[in-house]
Scaffold this motif. Structure first.
Motif, PDB file in Angstrom:
ATOM      1  N   ALA A  24       0.823  -1.214   0.000  1.00 45.62           N
ATOM      2  CA  ALA A  24       0.000   0.000   0.000  1.00 45.62           C
ATOM      3  C   ALA A  24       0.859   1.266   0.000  1.00 45.62           C
ATOM      4  N   PRO A  28       0.239   4.162  -3.829  1.00 42.40           N
ATOM      5  CA  PRO A  28      -0.814   5.015  -3.269  1.00 42.40           C
ATOM      6  C   PRO A  28      -1.980   5.262  -4.228  1.00 42.40           C
ATOM      7  N   SER A  31      -6.862   1.979  -4.401  1.00 42.43           N
ATOM      8  CA  SER A  31      -7.762   2.294  -3.295  1.00 42.43           C
ATOM      9  C   SER A  31      -8.932   1.318  -3.287  1.00 42.43           C
ATOM     10  N   PHE A  32      -9.659   1.333  -2.187  1.00 39.73           N
ATOM     11  CA  PHE A  32     -10.857   0.511  -2.077  1.00 39.73           C
ATOM     12  C   PHE A  32     -12.048   1.307  -2.600  1.00 39.73           C
ATOM     13  N   TRP A  34     -14.894   1.826  -1.366  1.00 38.25           N
ATOM     14  CA  TRP A  34     -15.808   2.324  -0.348  1.00 38.25           C
ATOM     15  C   TRP A  34     -15.152   3.414   0.481  1.00 38.25           C
ATOM     16  N   ASN A  35     -15.890   3.907   1.437  1.00 35.15           N
ATOM     17  CA  ASN A  35     -15.477   5.009   2.293  1.00 35.15           C
ATOM     18  C   ASN A  35     -14.286   4.618   3.169  1.00 35.15           C
ATOM     19  N   ASN A  36     -13.458   5.605   3.547  1.00 32.42           N
ATOM     20  CA  ASN A  36     -12.305   5.332   4.412  1.00 32.42           C
ATOM     21  C   ASN A  36     -12.709   4.845   5.795  1.00 32.42           C
ATOM     22  N   THR A  37     -13.873   5.238   6.273  1.00 34.05           N
ATOM     23  CA  THR A  37     -14.344   4.776   7.575  1.00 34.05           C
ATOM     24  C   THR A  37     -14.496   3.260   7.586  1.00 34.05           C
ATOM     25  N   THR A  39     -12.916   1.192   5.615  1.00 36.92           N
ATOM     26  CA  THR A  39     -11.569   0.647   5.494  1.00 36.92           C
ATOM     27  C   THR A  39     -10.886   0.589   6.857  1.00 36.92           C
ATOM     28  N   TRP A  40     -10.947   1.683   7.620  1.00 43.88           N
ATOM     29  CA  TRP A  40     -10.314   1.701   8.942  1.00 43.88           C
ATOM     30  C   TRP A  40     -11.001   0.741   9.904  1.00 43.88           C
ATOM     31  N   TYR A  43      -9.579  -2.618   9.061  1.00 40.28           N
ATOM     32  CA  TYR A  43      -8.217  -2.705   9.597  1.00 40.28           C
ATOM     33  C   TYR A  43      -8.246  -2.993  11.095  1.00 40.28           C
TER      34      TYR A  43
END
Length: 61
Positions: A24, A28, A31-32, A34-37, A39-40, A43
């Motif tokens: 990753a 850079p 990306s996925f 969907w939203n970063n929320t 993704t986190w 994780y």
């Protein structure tokens, strides 16, 4: 689950996470979709599962 199997799975998950992070950081532009929320959140769940698999064999019943 046996202690050795739990440790092996935990170590494999840790290695996969390290390889993913290295990939990753070098790509850079990927990306996925969907939203970063989300993704986190994924994780965090992955990290929690890895920690549980690595620490659980050391805990006494």
């Amino acid at each position: 689950m046996k202690k050795s199997i739990s440790r092996i799975i935990g170590v494999i998950m840790l290695i996969v996470a390290i390889v993913f992070i290295m990939f990753a950081l070098n790509h850079p532009e990927k990306s996925f979709p969907w939203n970063n929320t989300i993704t986190w959140l994924l994780y965090g769940v992955y990290f929690l599962a890895t920690v549980v698999l690595l620490i659980a064999p050391k805990m006494k019943k």
